[in-house]
Design a protein around this motif. Structure first.
Motif, mmCIF file in Angstrom:
data_model
loop_
_atom_site.group_PDB
_atom_site.id
_atom_site.type_symbol
_atom_site.label_atom_id
_atom_site.label_comp_id
_atom_site.label_asym_id
_atom_site.label_seq_id
_atom_site.Cartn_x
_atom_site.Cartn_y
_atom_site.Cartn_z
ATOM 1 N N VAL A 72 4.749 9.969 6.161
ATOM 2 C CA VAL A 72 4.568 8.572 5.792
ATOM 3 C C VAL A 72 5.900 7.896 6.061
ATOM 4 O O VAL A 72 6.909 8.221 5.428
ATOM 5 N N ASP A 73 5.918 6.983 7.030
ATOM 6 C CA ASP A 73 7.159 6.328 7.440
ATOM 7 C C ASP A 73 7.530 5.178 6.516
ATOM 8 O O ASP A 73 6.694 4.617 5.816
ATOM 9 N N TRP A 74 8.797 4.829 6.555
ATOM 10 C CA TRP A 74 9.412 3.787 5.739
ATOM 11 C C TRP A 74 8.535 2.547 5.642
ATOM 12 O O TRP A 74 8.178 1.935 6.641
ATOM 13 N N ASP A 75 8.169 2.204 4.442
ATOM 14 C CA ASP A 75 7.459 0.957 4.142
ATOM 15 C C ASP A 75 7.680 0.694 2.653
ATOM 16 O O ASP A 75 6.896 1.144 1.804
ATOM 17 N N PRO A 76 8.771 -0.003 2.316
ATOM 18 C CA PRO A 76 9.162 -0.157 0.916
ATOM 19 C C PRO A 76 8.198 -0.992 0.069
ATOM 20 O O PRO A 76 8.354 -1.044 -1.143
ATOM 21 N N VAL A 77 7.214 -1.607 0.675
ATOM 22 C CA VAL A 77 6.210 -2.354 -0.084
ATOM 23 C C VAL A 77 4.801 -1.858 0.263
ATOM 24 O O VAL A 77 3.813 -2.548 0.007
ATOM 25 N N GLY A 78 4.722 -0.659 0.821
ATOM 26 C CA GLY A 78 3.436 -0.093 1.226
ATOM 27 C C GLY A 78 2.629 0.418 0.043
ATOM 28 O O GLY A 78 3.091 0.427 -1.102
ATOM 29 N N ARG A 79 1.427 0.836 0.360
ATOM 30 C CA ARG A 79 0.532 1.396 -0.654
ATOM 31 C C ARG A 79 -0.145 2.620 -0.047
ATOM 32 O O ARG A 79 -0.423 2.649 1.150
ATOM 33 N N LEU A 80 -0.412 3.595 -0.897
ATOM 34 C CA LEU A 80 -1.197 4.750 -0.497
ATOM 35 C C LEU A 80 -2.370 4.884 -1.450
ATOM 36 O O LEU A 80 -2.338 4.386 -2.577
ATOM 37 N N VAL A 81 -3.389 5.561 -0.994
ATOM 38 C CA VAL A 81 -4.599 5.773 -1.773
ATOM 39 C C VAL A 81 -4.602 7.221 -2.253
ATOM 40 O O VAL A 81 -4.295 8.133 -1.482
#
Length: 141
Positions: A72-81
């Motif tokens: 999972v690459d850098w995404d400081p405001v991302g979301r995972l399920v």
């Protein structure tokens, strides 16, 4: 209350990622995956009516298997399920299958967690009767 069928023992939730969840290489840190599974388990329990926050029982991890499938690459405001389902149950433990997915459905990690119940005060092992937990409103003893 009616009996809960195995198909109803499934829950999906989204979990927000934080900037500090990523390592120096720009990938989601491996330890964060374990935290995501824990968040998914709490939300699974709450969604199914098993709220142990005000209980004498504590769920303890007896065994954890976690397979890392994709970075999972850098995404400081991302979301995972996190997708959580009941995989099995014995008298004193139950096992959950959990997938961590990108929001597009790509599975990035797959885990299996076996949990037991322990009395917070006496430290004694408690029977893992999920049906009773789901059918008992309020404090569980």
């Amino acid at each position: 209350m009616t009996a809960v069928t195995p198909q109803e023992f499934e829950h999906t939730c989204e979990v927000a990622l934080r900037p500090n969840d990523f390592d120096w290489a720009g990938h989601l840190n491996n330890s964060v995956h374990v935290q995501l599974l824990e968040s998914g388990r709490w939300q699974w329990g709450l969604a199914l009516g098993a709220d142990l926050r005000d209980s004498s029982l504590v769920a303890v991890v007896l065994q954890l298997r976690l397979d890392y499938l994709k970075a999972v690459d850098w995404d400081p405001v991302g979301r995972l399920v996190v997708r959580t389902s009941l995989a099995g149950q014995s008298s004193y433990s139950f096992t959950l299958s959990q997938d961590i997915e990108r929001t597009d459905g790509t599975v990035v990690a797959r885990g299996q967690v076996r949990l037991g119940l322990v009395d917070r005060d006496t430290k004694k092992i408690h029977r893992a009767d999920l049906q009773a937990l789901l059918n008992t409103p309020g404090r569980v003893a």
